[in-house]
Design a protein around this motif. Structure first.
Motif, PDB file in Angstrom:
ATOM      1  N   VAL A  50       0.827  -1.207   0.000  1.00 39.05           N
ATOM      2  CA  VAL A  50       0.000   0.000   0.000  1.00 39.05           C
ATOM      3  C   VAL A  50       0.861   1.257   0.000  1.00 39.05           C
ATOM      4  O   VAL A  50       0.572   2.229  -0.713  1.00 39.05           O
ATOM      5  CB  VAL A  50      -0.954  -0.002   1.219  1.00 39.05           C
ATOM      6  N   VAL A  51       1.953   1.247   0.769  1.00 38.43           N
ATOM      7  CA  VAL A  51       2.750   2.474   0.877  1.00 38.43           C
ATOM      8  C   VAL A  51       3.670   2.677  -0.325  1.00 38.43           C
ATOM      9  O   VAL A  51       4.109   3.799  -0.591  1.00 38.43           O
ATOM     10  CB  VAL A  51       3.577   2.484   2.183  1.00 38.43           C
ATOM     11  N   ALA A 106      -4.387   7.521  15.853  1.00 38.62           N
ATOM     12  CA  ALA A 106      -5.270   8.313  15.002  1.00 38.62           C
ATOM     13  C   ALA A 106      -4.822   9.765  14.947  1.00 38.62           C
ATOM     14  O   ALA A 106      -4.819  10.394  13.877  1.00 38.62           O
ATOM     15  CB  ALA A 106      -6.716   8.220  15.515  1.00 38.62           C
ATOM     16  N   GLY A 107      -4.421  10.321  16.098  1.00 37.67           N
ATOM     17  CA  GLY A 107      -3.920  11.690  16.122  1.00 37.67           C
ATOM     18  C   GLY A 107      -2.641  11.840  15.305  1.00 37.67           C
ATOM     19  O   GLY A 107      -2.462  12.831  14.581  1.00 37.67           O
ATOM     20  N   ALA A 108      -1.758  10.844  15.408  1.00 41.08           N
ATOM     21  CA  ALA A 108      -0.499  10.898  14.651  1.00 41.08           C
ATOM     22  C   ALA A 108      -0.761  10.843  13.149  1.00 41.08           C
ATOM     23  O   ALA A 108      -0.126  11.564  12.365  1.00 41.08           O
ATOM     24  CB  ALA A 108       0.406   9.745  15.078  1.00 41.08           C
ATOM     25  N   VAL A 109      -1.716   9.999  12.737  1.00 46.49           N
ATOM     26  CA  VAL A 109      -2.057   9.905  11.314  1.00 46.49           C
ATOM     27  C   VAL A 109      -2.620  11.235  10.815  1.00 46.49           C
ATOM     28  O   VAL A 109      -2.275  11.699   9.717  1.00 46.49           O
ATOM     29  CB  VAL A 109      -3.067   8.758  11.068  1.00 46.49           C
ATOM     30  N   ALA A 110      -3.463  11.884  11.619  1.00 44.70           N
ATOM     31  CA  ALA A 110      -4.026  13.179  11.230  1.00 44.70           C
ATOM     32  C   ALA A 110      -2.936  14.240  11.088  1.00 44.70           C
ATOM     33  O   ALA A 110      -2.929  15.031  10.127  1.00 44.70           O
ATOM     34  CB  ALA A 110      -5.073  13.622  12.252  1.00 44.70           C
ATOM     35  N   VAL A 111      -1.983  14.258  12.027  1.00 45.65           N
ATOM     36  CA  VAL A 111      -0.881  15.229  11.963  1.00 45.65           C
ATOM     37  C   VAL A 111      -0.018  14.970  10.734  1.00 45.65           C
ATOM     38  O   VAL A 111       0.375  15.901  10.010  1.00 45.65           O
ATOM     39  CB  VAL A 111      -0.035  15.154  13.252  1.00 45.65           C
ATOM     40  N   LEU A 112       0.286  13.708  10.474  1.00 45.95           N
ATOM     41  CA  LEU A 112       1.104  13.365   9.311  1.00 45.95           C
ATOM     42  C   LEU A 112       0.391  13.715   8.002  1.00 45.95           C
ATOM     43  O   LEU A 112       1.027  14.158   7.036  1.00 45.95           O
ATOM     44  CB  LEU A 112       1.449  11.868   9.337  1.00 45.95           C
ATOM     45  N   ALA A 113      -0.934  13.514   7.971  1.00 44.61           N
ATOM     46  CA  ALA A 113      -1.698  13.869   6.771  1.00 44.61           C
ATOM     47  C   ALA A 113      -1.644  15.376   6.521  1.00 44.61           C
ATOM     48  O   ALA A 113      -1.501  15.822   5.368  1.00 44.61           O
ATOM     49  CB  ALA A 113      -3.145  13.403   6.917  1.00 44.61           C
ATOM     50  N   ALA A 114      -1.747  16.168   7.597  1.00 46.28           N
ATOM     51  CA  ALA A 114      -1.633  17.631   7.450  1.00 46.28           C
ATOM     52  C   ALA A 114      -0.238  18.016   6.963  1.00 46.28           C
ATOM     53  O   ALA A 114      -0.083  18.890   6.097  1.00 46.28           O
ATOM     54  CB  ALA A 114      -1.945  18.301   8.783  1.00 46.28           C
ATOM     55  N   ALA A 115       0.786  17.355   7.502  1.00 38.84           N
ATOM     56  CA  ALA A 115       2.157  17.634   7.064  1.00 38.84           C
ATOM     57  C   ALA A 115       2.344  17.263   5.596  1.00 38.84           C
ATOM     58  O   ALA A 115       3.050  17.955   4.847  1.00 38.84           O
ATOM     59  CB  ALA A 115       3.147  16.854   7.933  1.00 38.84           C
ATOM     60  N   LEU A 116       1.702  16.168   5.161  1.00 38.01           N
ATOM     61  CA  LEU A 116       1.784  15.764   3.758  1.00 38.01           C
ATOM     62  C   LEU A 116       1.169  16.818   2.841  1.00 38.01           C
ATOM     63  O   LEU A 116       1.741  17.149   1.789  1.00 38.01           O
ATOM     64  CB  LEU A 116       1.080  14.420   3.568  1.00 38.01           C
ATOM     65  N   LEU A 117       0.028  17.366   3.231  1.00 37.71           N
ATOM     66  CA  LEU A 117      -0.608  18.412   2.421  1.00 37.71           C
ATOM     67  C   LEU A 117       0.301  19.628   2.279  1.00 37.71           C
ATOM     68  O   LEU A 117       0.464  20.184   1.188  1.00 37.71           O
ATOM     69  CB  LEU A 117      -1.939  18.821   3.051  1.00 37.71           C
ATOM     70  N   GLY A 130       0.623   3.745   5.930  1.00 35.25           N
ATOM     71  CA  GLY A 130       0.950   2.675   6.868  1.00 35.25           C
ATOM     72  C   GLY A 130       0.252   2.850   8.203  1.00 35.25           C
ATOM     73  O   GLY A 130      -0.291   1.894   8.770  1.00 35.25           O
ATOM     74  N   GLY A 131       0.232   4.087   8.723  1.00 33.75           N
ATOM     75  CA  GLY A 131      -0.461   4.345   9.985  1.00 33.75           C
ATOM     76  C   GLY A 131      -1.956   4.131   9.864  1.00 33.75           C
ATOM     77  O   GLY A 131      -2.601   3.599  10.782  1.00 33.75           O
ATOM     78  N   PHE A 132      -2.521   4.521   8.714  1.00 30.62           N
ATOM     79  CA  PHE A 132      -3.963   4.350   8.511  1.00 30.62           C
ATOM     80  C   PHE A 132      -4.334   2.876   8.462  1.00 30.62           C
ATOM     81  O   PHE A 132      -5.326   2.448   9.056  1.00 30.62           O
ATOM     82  CB  PHE A 132      -4.382   5.044   7.210  1.00 30.62           C
ATOM     83  N   GLN A 133      -3.530   2.059   7.770  1.00 22.32           N
ATOM     84  CA  GLN A 133      -3.819   0.635   7.718  1.00 22.32           C
ATOM     85  C   GLN A 133      -3.709  -0.002   9.101  1.00 22.32           C
ATOM     86  O   GLN A 133      -4.539  -0.817   9.502  1.00 22.32           O
ATOM     87  CB  GLN A 133      -2.880  -0.079   6.753  1.00 22.32           C
ATOM     88  N   THR A 134      -2.655   0.373   9.836  1.00 22.26           N
ATOM     89  CA  THR A 134      -2.488  -0.168  11.192  1.00 22.26           C
ATOM     90  C   THR A 134      -3.676   0.203  12.071  1.00 22.26           C
ATOM     91  O   THR A 134      -4.175  -0.623  12.857  1.00 22.26           O
ATOM     92  CB  THR A 134      -1.186   0.366  11.814  1.00 22.26           C
ATOM     93  N   GLY A 180       7.876  13.953   0.667  1.00 18.62           N
ATOM     94  CA  GLY A 180       6.503  13.554   0.352  1.00 18.62           C
ATOM     95  C   GLY A 180       6.358  12.048   0.299  1.00 18.62           C
ATOM     96  O   GLY A 180       5.366  11.486   0.781  1.00 18.62           O
ATOM     97  N   ALA A 181       7.368  11.349  -0.286  1.00 14.08           N
ATOM     98  CA  ALA A 181       7.315   9.889  -0.359  1.00 14.08           C
ATOM     99  C   ALA A 181       7.289   9.270   1.042  1.00 14.08           C
ATOM    100  O   ALA A 181       6.522   8.346   1.324  1.00 14.08           O
ATOM    101  CB  ALA A 181       8.519   9.366  -1.147  1.00 14.08           C
ATOM    102  N   LEU A 182       8.142   9.800   1.943  1.00 10.02           N
ATOM    103  CA  LEU A 182       8.178   9.293   3.315  1.00 10.02           C
ATOM    104  C   LEU A 182       6.848   9.544   4.022  1.00 10.02           C
ATOM    105  O   LEU A 182       6.314   8.651   4.711  1.00 10.02           O
ATOM    106  CB  LEU A 182       9.321   9.956   4.080  1.00 10.02           C
ATOM    107  N   LEU A 183       6.276  10.733   3.841  1.00  9.72           N
ATOM    108  CA  LEU A 183       5.002  11.049   4.498  1.00  9.72           C
ATOM    109  C   LEU A 183       3.856  10.209   3.937  1.00  9.72           C
ATOM    110  O   LEU A 183       2.968   9.788   4.691  1.00  9.72           O
ATOM    111  CB  LEU A 183       4.703  12.543   4.348  1.00  9.72           C
ATOM    112  N   VAL A 184       3.862   9.956   2.618  1.00  6.11           N
ATOM    113  CA  VAL A 184       2.840   9.076   2.036  1.00  6.11           C
ATOM    114  C   VAL A 184       2.913   7.696   2.679  1.00  6.11           C
ATOM    115  O   VAL A 184       1.896   7.102   3.066  1.00  6.11           O
ATOM    116  CB  VAL A 184       3.021   8.976   0.506  1.00  6.11           C
ATOM    117  N   ALA A 185       4.143   7.172   2.797  1.00  2.00           N
ATOM    118  CA  ALA A 185       4.318   5.851   3.402  1.00  2.00           C
ATOM    119  C   ALA A 185       3.842   5.840   4.854  1.00  2.00           C
ATOM    120  O   ALA A 185       3.140   4.909   5.290  1.00  2.00           O
ATOM    121  CB  ALA A 185       5.790   5.447   3.325  1.00  2.00           C
ATOM    122  N   LEU A 186       4.177   6.881   5.621  1.00  3.92           N
ATOM    123  CA  LEU A 186       3.785   6.923   7.036  1.00  3.92           C
ATOM    124  C   LEU A 186       2.267   7.070   7.191  1.00  3.92           C
ATOM    125  O   LEU A 186       1.652   6.421   8.051  1.00  3.92           O
ATOM    126  CB  LEU A 186       4.500   8.068   7.740  1.00  3.92           C
TER     127      LEU A 186
END
Length: 511
Positions: free
Chosen positions: A47-48, A222-233, A200-204, A191-197
């Motif tokens: 997936v990542v 869940a909070g970490a995934v939300a923060v990482l998604a914002a950082a990805l944007l 991967g965090g969402f699947q976990t 961006g590649a690293l953040l996509v993977a995180l």
């Protein structure tokens, strides 16, 4: 196309052959606590990597990545066969998932490189559908036969001849396409690293929530995934060559297609996962009989794809085929949701065939429609995102429905046992609330003997638990049907798609 088709067969074979061999693997290597990781490690890694290599293929050409993917995948298959414990096997499966993600992200996007004309592309998609259908249909029986006669390690080595053939055809015959670029490409590694995180965090999180609920750890995840998604944007807005171009999500047509892909994964994996449990655990059929009844799903994917190639290019509104495909999934889900042990097998086979034909109408067309909308510069990432959203939909479907089915089944069994008294319920609930006792004949016979020794009517209790399981599975399959119905309405949001004849071929360099 033979090479790309064999890559598709390689992925399908691995998924189905290995799943059949898992009980034998656990019996030899022990380590049951790592059982789920044999599947999860592969899925997480694939997936990542799908979107990352899909975008890199847009920038640097796809042939080198397809070759690398086949080498990584087959090499990891050898490591899986040599595994001495479950930890080593899980790590090797993760490496295999990286290769699988590279293949999905690049090989599928090579098809529009070969056939810029969508009319020709639609016809050649039959190769992909046939390869996937053969791999999916042959996988379970092949995995069982290999495990029985040559041991579970042979189920990984079967990837070697298929991988060697795929590598030969791709290395020798796949042209090296590379679009013209102006200036150097600055790879968006952040961006590649953040996509993977994020993925991967969402699947976990999806896997952990049904098992553990809203624990402190899951809330933190869940909070970490939300923060990482914002950082990805933020990262992708600033990148000159982003891994995930955000303008893709400003196009409402592509967003609709990504949503449809998620729903197709939700329905497809839910039906493939729960239909055999309904037939074996709910209706009491043997594994062989259940397998024969479920075979039309894989076979009819190829049949549906063949029919699709004949009609989609001739329709004034090609998206009508998607409507028909999702409607077939709705009808099949309704048929299975109302099926009982007395339902004729022919009716069940018709429902399974409708699932396969519906998927044959849907899967290839989502790719082709999205490629027509996205344009040549974004073929790889668009195709990769479609595959990723389908896998995410599959994870959501199996996870959500497994939670609903498990809770409904456990509650129904508890209510049934309460009629025999609290003491009996406390003693037998842990055993009867595990659906494996309805599928595994040896477990069931052992438990029936214990129930008889305790003075209880074991046959009646098993029949009651089967009825509870059927009811729980009807709820789950009904929800999958509702997801397909939502997709029927979403298709209407896609504007008219016209298949344009390609005027020029892309830049081709010698391999």
């Amino acid at each position: 196309m033979l090479g790309i088709g064999l890559v598709n067969m390689l992925v399908a074979l691995d998924q189905t052959v290995v799943s059949t061999a898992l009980p034998s693997i656990v019996a030899e290597l022990q380590g049951f606590q790592f059982y789920a990781w044999i599947a999860s490690a592969y899925l997480l890694a694939s997936v990542v990597t799908v979107p990352v290599f899909g975008r890199l293929g847009d920038y640097f050409g796809r042939k080198r990545f397809v070759i690398a993917a086949v080498l990584v995948f087959t090499g990891a298959s050898v490591l899986c066969g040599l595994a001495t414990d479950m930890r080593m096997l899980a790590i090797a499966r993760a490496l295999q998932g990286i290769g699988g993600g590279m293949m999905v992200g690049t090989a599928f996007a090579s098809i529009p490189d070969l056939f810029p004309d969508p009319h020709a592309r639609v016809r050649w998609q039959v190769v992909m559908a046939a390869a996937y259908g053969i791999g999916t249909a042959a996988g379970p029986s092949l995995g069982g036969w290999l495990s029985q006669h040559f041991g579970w390690r042979s189920t990984f080595y079967v990837n070697l001849p298929v991988g060697a053939l795929a590598l030969y055809f791709i290395w020798r015959h796949l042209p090296y396409y590379r679009r013209e670029r102006h200036g150097a490409v600055k790879i968006d590694w952040s961006g590649a690293l953040l996509v993977a995180l994020v993925l991967g965090g969402f699947q976990t999180l999806i896997e952990a929530l049904p098992k553990d609920g809203l624990t402190t750890g899951n809330l933190a995840l869940a909070g970490a995934v939300a923060v990482l998604a914002a950082a990805l944007l933020i990262c992708e807005r600033r990148a000159t060559h982003p891994i995930v171009p955000l303008d893709l999500f400003r196009d409402p047509q592509l967003v609709t297609l990504f949503t449809l892909s998620t729903l197709s994964g939700f329905v497809m994996f839910s039906l493939i996962f729960f239909a055999p449990l309904l037939l074996q655990g709910g209706f009491g059929l043997s594994p062989q009989s259940a397998g024969l009844l479920a075979t039309p799903i894989a076979a009819c994917i190829a049949i549906g794809s063949v029919i699709n190639t004949r009609i989609v290019v001739r329709l004034p509104r090609p998206t009508l085929v998607l409507t028909i495909g999702y409607s077939l999934l709705v009808a099949a889900s309704a048929a299975l949701a109302f099926a009982t042990p007395r339902t004729p097998h022919l009716w069940l086979e018709i429902a399974m065939s409708a699932v396969g034909i519906g998927l044959g109408f849907i899967l290839n067309n989502l790719n082709i429609f999205a490629q027509e909308i996205a344009g040549r510069d974004r073929l790889g990432i668009t195709t990769a995102l479609l595959q990723s959203t389908r896998m995410v939909g599959g994870m959501l479907g199996t996870s959500i429905l497994a939670t609903i089915v498990t809770h409904s089944y456990a509650s129904g069994v508890s209510d049934a046992l309460q009629t025999l008294g609290p003491k009996v319920a406390t003693q037998w609930l842990p055993r009867l609330s595990d659906p494996r006792v309805l599928v595994d004949a040896n477990l069931r016979e052992a438990m029936l003997g214990e129930l008889h020794a305790a003075g209880l009517d074991g046959g009646a209790l098993v029949d009651a638990t089967r009825r509870v399981l059927v009811h729980a599975l009807h709820i789950g399959i009904g929800i999958a049907g509702c997801a397909a119905l939502c997709a029927v309405y979403l298709v209407k949001r896609i504007a008219h798609i016209r298949f344009r004849r390609a005027a020029t071929a892309p830049n081709r360099q010698a391999a």
